[in-house]
Design a protein around this motif. Structure first.
Motif, PDB file in Angstrom:
ATOM      1  N   THR A  41      67.012 -39.930 -26.638  1.00 44.22           N
ATOM      2  CA  THR A  41      66.299 -38.817 -26.006  1.00 44.22           C
ATOM      3  C   THR A  41      66.396 -37.553 -26.845  1.00 44.22           C
ATOM      4  OG1 THR A  41      66.594 -39.735 -23.787  1.00 44.22           O
ATOM      5  CG2 THR A  41      66.190 -37.370 -23.948  1.00 44.22           C
ATOM      6  N   THR A  42      67.543 -37.320 -27.466  1.00 46.87           N
ATOM      7  CA  THR A  42      67.694 -36.146 -28.336  1.00 46.87           C
ATOM      8  C   THR A  42      66.695 -36.194 -29.479  1.00 46.87           C
ATOM      9  OG1 THR A  42      70.040 -35.917 -27.796  1.00 46.87           O
ATOM     10  CG2 THR A  42      69.290 -34.914 -29.854  1.00 46.87           C
ATOM     11  N   ALA A  43      66.527 -37.353 -30.111  1.00 46.94           N
ATOM     12  CA  ALA A  43      65.566 -37.488 -31.210  1.00 46.94           C
ATOM     13  C   ALA A  43      64.147 -37.204 -30.731  1.00 46.94           C
ATOM     14  CB  ALA A  43      65.658 -38.890 -31.812  1.00 46.94           C
ATOM     15  N   MET A  44      63.792 -37.715 -29.554  1.00 49.64           N
ATOM     16  CA  MET A  44      62.458 -37.486 -29.014  1.00 49.64           C
ATOM     17  C   MET A  44      62.236 -36.015 -28.709  1.00 49.64           C
ATOM     18  SD  MET A  44      61.949 -40.767 -26.493  1.00 49.64           S
ATOM     19  CE  MET A  44      61.640 -42.406 -27.165  1.00 49.64           C
ATOM     20  N   ARG A  45      63.251 -35.365 -28.174  1.00 52.21           N
ATOM     21  CA  ARG A  45      63.111 -33.944 -27.850  1.00 52.21           C
ATOM     22  C   ARG A  45      62.980 -33.097 -29.106  1.00 52.21           C
ATOM     23  NH1 ARG A  45      67.563 -33.571 -22.879  1.00 52.21           N
ATOM     24  NH2 ARG A  45      66.169 -34.443 -21.277  1.00 52.21           N
ATOM     25  N   ILE A  46      63.610 -33.495 -30.183  1.00 52.01           N
ATOM     26  CA  ILE A  46      63.432 -32.780 -31.448  1.00 52.01           C
ATOM     27  C   ILE A  46      61.985 -32.904 -31.918  1.00 52.01           C
ATOM     28  CG2 ILE A  46      64.042 -32.836 -33.901  1.00 52.01           C
ATOM     29  CD1 ILE A  46      66.924 -33.478 -33.019  1.00 52.01           C
ATOM     30  N   ALA A  47      61.417 -34.107 -31.793  1.00 51.33           N
ATOM     31  CA  ALA A  47      60.013 -34.307 -32.185  1.00 51.33           C
ATOM     32  C   ALA A  47      59.079 -33.404 -31.393  1.00 51.33           C
ATOM     33  CB  ALA A  47      59.622 -35.770 -31.995  1.00 51.33           C
ATOM     34  N   LEU A  48      59.426 -33.150 -30.131  1.00 51.57           N
ATOM     35  CA  LEU A  48      58.578 -32.311 -29.268  1.00 51.57           C
ATOM     36  C   LEU A  48      58.885 -30.829 -29.394  1.00 51.57           C
ATOM     37  CD1 LEU A  48      56.377 -33.327 -27.214  1.00 51.57           C
ATOM     38  CD2 LEU A  48      57.892 -35.105 -28.094  1.00 51.57           C
ATOM     39  N   GLY A  49      59.879 -30.460 -30.206  1.00 44.60           N
ATOM     40  CA  GLY A  49      60.231 -29.058 -30.337  1.00 44.60           C
ATOM     41  C   GLY A  49      61.066 -28.527 -29.196  1.00 44.60           C
ATOM     42  N   MET A  50      61.541 -29.409 -28.324  1.00 41.75           N
ATOM     43  CA  MET A  50      62.381 -28.977 -27.207  1.00 41.75           C
ATOM     44  C   MET A  50      63.807 -28.702 -27.672  1.00 41.75           C
ATOM     45  SD  MET A  50      60.856 -31.849 -24.627  1.00 41.75           S
ATOM     46  CE  MET A  50      61.966 -31.532 -23.284  1.00 41.75           C
ATOM     47  N   LEU A  51      64.191 -29.332 -28.772  1.00 46.79           N
ATOM     48  CA  LEU A  51      65.468 -29.075 -29.427  1.00 46.79           C
ATOM     49  C   LEU A  51      65.200 -28.887 -30.911  1.00 46.79           C
ATOM     50  CD1 LEU A  51      67.772 -31.827 -27.837  1.00 46.79           C
ATOM     51  CD2 LEU A  51      67.891 -29.364 -27.387  1.00 46.79           C
ATOM     52  N   ALA A  52      66.074 -28.169 -31.594  1.00 45.82           N
ATOM     53  CA  ALA A  52      65.976 -28.012 -33.047  1.00 45.82           C
ATOM     54  C   ALA A  52      67.024 -28.896 -33.707  1.00 45.82           C
ATOM     55  CB  ALA A  52      66.199 -26.558 -33.446  1.00 45.82           C
ATOM     56  N   ARG A  70      52.198 -30.690 -32.353  1.00 42.90           N
ATOM     57  CA  ARG A  70      52.692 -31.203 -31.075  1.00 42.90           C
ATOM     58  C   ARG A  70      51.592 -31.323 -30.038  1.00 42.90           C
ATOM     59  NH1 ARG A  70      57.040 -27.546 -32.641  1.00 42.90           N
ATOM     60  NH2 ARG A  70      58.664 -28.876 -33.565  1.00 42.90           N
ATOM     61  N   ARG A  71      50.493 -30.613 -30.227  1.00 40.63           N
ATOM     62  CA  ARG A  71      49.353 -30.767 -29.318  1.00 40.63           C
ATOM     63  C   ARG A  71      48.735 -32.150 -29.434  1.00 40.63           C
ATOM     64  NH1 ARG A  71      47.061 -26.036 -27.255  1.00 40.63           N
ATOM     65  NH2 ARG A  71      44.995 -26.968 -27.265  1.00 40.63           N
ATOM     66  N   LEU A  72      49.024 -32.844 -30.541  1.00 43.30           N
ATOM     67  CA  LEU A  72      48.501 -34.189 -30.744  1.00 43.30           C
ATOM     68  C   LEU A  72      49.371 -35.270 -30.114  1.00 43.30           C
ATOM     69  CD1 LEU A  72      47.611 -33.890 -34.547  1.00 43.30           C
ATOM     70  CD2 LEU A  72      46.051 -33.619 -32.599  1.00 43.30           C
ATOM     71  N   ILE A  73      50.537 -34.873 -29.605  1.00 43.26           N
ATOM     72  CA  ILE A  73      51.506 -35.843 -29.098  1.00 43.26           C
ATOM     73  C   ILE A  73      51.377 -35.983 -27.588  1.00 43.26           C
ATOM     74  CG2 ILE A  73      53.961 -36.384 -28.849  1.00 43.26           C
ATOM     75  CD1 ILE A  73      54.475 -34.857 -31.423  1.00 43.26           C
ATOM     76  N   GLY A  74      51.334 -37.230 -27.132  1.00 48.91           N
ATOM     77  CA  GLY A  74      51.473 -37.514 -25.709  1.00 48.91           C
ATOM     78  C   GLY A  74      52.915 -37.889 -25.438  1.00 48.91           C
ATOM     79  N   TYR A  75      53.567 -37.157 -24.543  1.00 49.73           N
ATOM     80  CA  TYR A  75      55.005 -37.324 -24.307  1.00 49.73           C
ATOM     81  C   TYR A  75      55.265 -37.623 -22.846  1.00 49.73           C
ATOM     82  CZ  TYR A  75      59.977 -36.030 -23.900  1.00 49.73           C
ATOM     83  OH  TYR A  75      61.319 -36.013 -23.640  1.00 49.73           O
ATOM     84  N   MET A  76      56.115 -38.626 -22.616  1.00 55.40           N
ATOM     85  CA  MET A  76      56.549 -38.941 -21.260  1.00 55.40           C
ATOM     86  C   MET A  76      58.073 -38.889 -21.234  1.00 55.40           C
ATOM     87  SD  MET A  76      55.785 -42.368 -19.036  1.00 55.40           S
ATOM     88  CE  MET A  76      56.355 -42.549 -17.350  1.00 55.40           C
ATOM     89  N   PRO A  77      58.659 -37.886 -20.578  1.00 52.73           N
ATOM     90  CA  PRO A  77      60.125 -37.776 -20.551  1.00 52.73           C
ATOM     91  C   PRO A  77      60.739 -38.751 -19.559  1.00 52.73           C
ATOM     92  CG  PRO A  77      59.154 -36.020 -19.265  1.00 52.73           C
ATOM     93  CD  PRO A  77      57.996 -36.776 -19.874  1.00 52.73           C
ATOM     94  N   GLU A  78      62.013 -39.084 -19.788  1.00 50.53           N
ATOM     95  CA  GLU A  78      62.713 -39.947 -18.836  1.00 50.53           C
ATOM     96  C   GLU A  78      62.879 -39.231 -17.500  1.00 50.53           C
ATOM     97  OE1 GLU A  78      66.776 -42.662 -18.490  1.00 50.53           O
ATOM     98  OE2 GLU A  78      66.594 -41.165 -20.066  1.00 50.53           O
ATOM     99  N   GLU A  79      63.215 -37.941 -17.554  1.00 51.18           N
ATOM    100  CA  GLU A  79      63.299 -37.157 -16.326  1.00 51.18           C
ATOM    101  C   GLU A  79      61.891 -36.679 -16.003  1.00 51.18           C
ATOM    102  OE1 GLU A  79      64.998 -36.320 -19.080  1.00 51.18           O
ATOM    103  OE2 GLU A  79      67.008 -37.072 -18.606  1.00 51.18           O
ATOM    104  N   ARG A  80      61.287 -37.318 -15.036  1.00 47.17           N
ATOM    105  CA  ARG A  80      59.877 -37.043 -14.754  1.00 47.17           C
ATOM    106  C   ARG A  80      59.686 -35.595 -14.342  1.00 47.17           C
ATOM    107  NH1 ARG A  80      59.668 -41.318 -17.708  1.00 47.17           N
ATOM    108  NH2 ARG A  80      59.863 -43.306 -16.617  1.00 47.17           N
ATOM    109  N   GLY A  81      58.608 -34.974 -14.868  1.00 45.79           N
ATOM    110  CA  GLY A  81      58.501 -33.531 -14.739  1.00 45.79           C
ATOM    111  C   GLY A  81      57.263 -33.018 -14.051  1.00 45.79           C
ATOM    112  N   LEU A  82      56.541 -33.851 -13.294  1.00 47.04           N
ATOM    113  CA  LEU A  82      55.375 -33.332 -12.585  1.00 47.04           C
ATOM    114  C   LEU A  82      55.810 -32.565 -11.331  1.00 47.04           C
ATOM    115  CD1 LEU A  82      52.870 -36.321 -12.893  1.00 47.04           C
ATOM    116  CD2 LEU A  82      53.173 -34.360 -14.397  1.00 47.04           C
ATOM    117  N   TYR A  83      54.874 -31.815 -10.789  1.00 46.77           N
ATOM    118  CA  TYR A  83      55.184 -30.931  -9.670  1.00 46.77           C
ATOM    119  C   TYR A  83      55.087 -31.695  -8.346  1.00 46.77           C
ATOM    120  CZ  TYR A  83      54.339 -27.597 -13.392  1.00 46.77           C
ATOM    121  OH  TYR A  83      54.383 -26.915 -14.585  1.00 46.77           O
ATOM    122  N   GLY A  84      56.214 -31.772  -7.633  1.00 41.98           N
ATOM    123  CA  GLY A  84      56.300 -32.618  -6.447  1.00 41.98           C
ATOM    124  C   GLY A  84      55.398 -32.212  -5.308  1.00 41.98           C
TER     125      GLY A  84
END
Length: 294
Positions: A41-52, A70-84
Motif C-alpha cells: 500500500t505504501t508503494a501504491m500511495r507513493i505512485a498516487l502522490g499521497m506519500l513522498a 496522476r490524472r491518468l491513473i485510476g486508483y482504488m484504495p483498500e480503505e474505501r473512500g466514497l461518501y456514505g
C-alpha cells in the motif's frame, strides 16, 4: 509502461520500502503480493502522490509521475473512500467530472458500469445502505474516466464469485487496450488465474517475480507418490527427500535438486506397488509461502 524504481520509504526508525523496483508493461495484469505490512500500500500511495518516497521514483511512459500524470491513473484504495451519505451514481458522476469528463458522458458511463458490475440499489439509496460487495464495486470510480493506468489495492475483497468474474472481465478489457494494471490481493488463487506476471514483496523489497510458471521453476521440487502395501513411514528413509505431506498411502516429498528421480522410483518400488508417481505443480500459495519465509 509503469515503473517503480528503487523506492525507499521509512517512518521514523521503521523502514517500509527497501529499494523496491518492478515494472508493469502495457496491457499487462500484474499481481502485487505480500504479507500485511510488506509495503504494498505504501508503494501504491507513493505512485498516487499521497506519500513522498525517501529515494527512488515512479515513472509512466518514461517520465516521473507528477500531478498531471496522476490524472491518468485510476486508483482504488483498500480503505474505501466514497461518501456514505451520497447516492453512488451521483458520486461516480462527480469523480468523472473531476477528471475532465462532460456531464452527459459521465452520467452515461456511470449507468453503463453500474449495470455491468451488477450494483443493486434503489434510486434513492445512499452508499451506507448497500452491501459490502456493492460498496466495493466503487471500482467504477477508478474506471469511469478511462484511465491510462490502473492501480488497485485489494479490489476483489468481499466480492462474491459472480461479482469477481465481472470485475476480472472489466480489468481484462483494459489490458486489451494496452493499459498497465497492477493490483494487490491476498486471494492468491485469483492472482494465479488472472495475472500475466506476479511480484512478491517481503519487508519492502521484491523477493520473487515472473509468470506463475517461471516462479514454479524456482521453487523446491515436489513429488507425489502413492503405494499399495507399503509400510507406514517408508518415505522418510528415502535419501535426498523430505516428507511434507502424508495421507494414508499417498506422500508428497520435497526433492533435492541433485537427486535423480529414478533413484526415488527404485526406492518406492522396493516398498510396494506404485499407484501414482508424478511431479506436483506448486500453487501460487505455496510459492508465496516459500518466498516470504525463506
Amino acid at each position: 509502461m509503469l515503473e517503480f524504481d528503487a523506492l525507499t520509504k521509512g517512518f521514523g526508525d521503521k523502514k517500509v520500502l527497501r529499494g523496491l523496483s518492478f515494472q508493469v508493461r502495457p496491457g499487462e495484469l500484474y499481481g502485487f503480493c505480500g504479507a500485511n505490512g510488506a509495503g504494498k500500500t505504501t508503494a501504491m500511495r507513493i505512485a498516487l502522490g499521497m506519500l513522498a518516497a525517501d529515494t527512488g521514483e515512479v515513472r509512466f511512459e518514461g517520465r516521473p509521475v507528477d500531478s498531471a500524470g496522476r490524472r491518468l491513473i485510476g486508483y482504488m484504495p483498500e480503505e474505501r473512500g466514497l461518501y456514505g451519505k451520497m447516492r453512488p451514481r451521483d458520486q461516480l458522476v462527480y469523480f468523472a467530472r473531476l477528471s475532465g469528463m462532460g456531464a452527459r458522458e459521465a452520467k452515461a458511463r456511470a449507468d453503463e458500469w453500474i449495470e455491468r458490475l451488477g450494483v443493486k440499489m434503489g434510486p434513492k439509496d445512499v452508499l451506507d445502505k448497500l452491501s459490502l460487495g456493492n460498496q466495493q464495486k466503487e471500482l467504477i470510480a477508478a474506471l469511469i474516466h478511462r484511465p491510462g493506468v490502473l492501480i488497485l489495492d485489494e479490489p476483489f475483497s468481499g466480492l462474491d464469485p459472480v461479482a469477481s468474474d465481472a470485475m476480472a472481465q472489466a480489468l481484462t478489457e483494459f489490458t486489451r487496450d494496452g493499459v498497465p494494471v497492477v493490483f494487490s490481493s491476498h486471494q492468491l488463487d485469483l492472482v494465479e488465474r488472472l495475472c500475466d506476471r506476479v511480484g512478491i514483496v517481503r519487508d519492502g523489497a521484491l523477493v520473487a517475480e515472473g509468470t506463475v510458471e517461471e516462479l514454479r521453476g524456482r521453487t523446491t521440487r515436489r513429488l507425489e507418490i502413492a503405494l499399495e502395501g507399503a509400510p507406514a513411514g517408508w518415505a522418510s528413509a528415502v535419501a535426498g527427500t523430505r516428507v511434507v505431506e502424508a495421507r494414508h498411502n499417498r506422500y508428497t516429498l520435497e526433492v533435492e535438486e541433485q537427486v535423480p528421480v529414478r533413484e526415488i522410483l527404485s526406492a518406492a518400488q522396493t516398498h510396494g506397488d506404485i499407484v501414482h508417481f508424478a511431479w506436483r505443480e506448486s500453487s501460487l500459495t505455496e510459492i508465496f509461502r516459500e518466498a516470504v519465509t525463506a
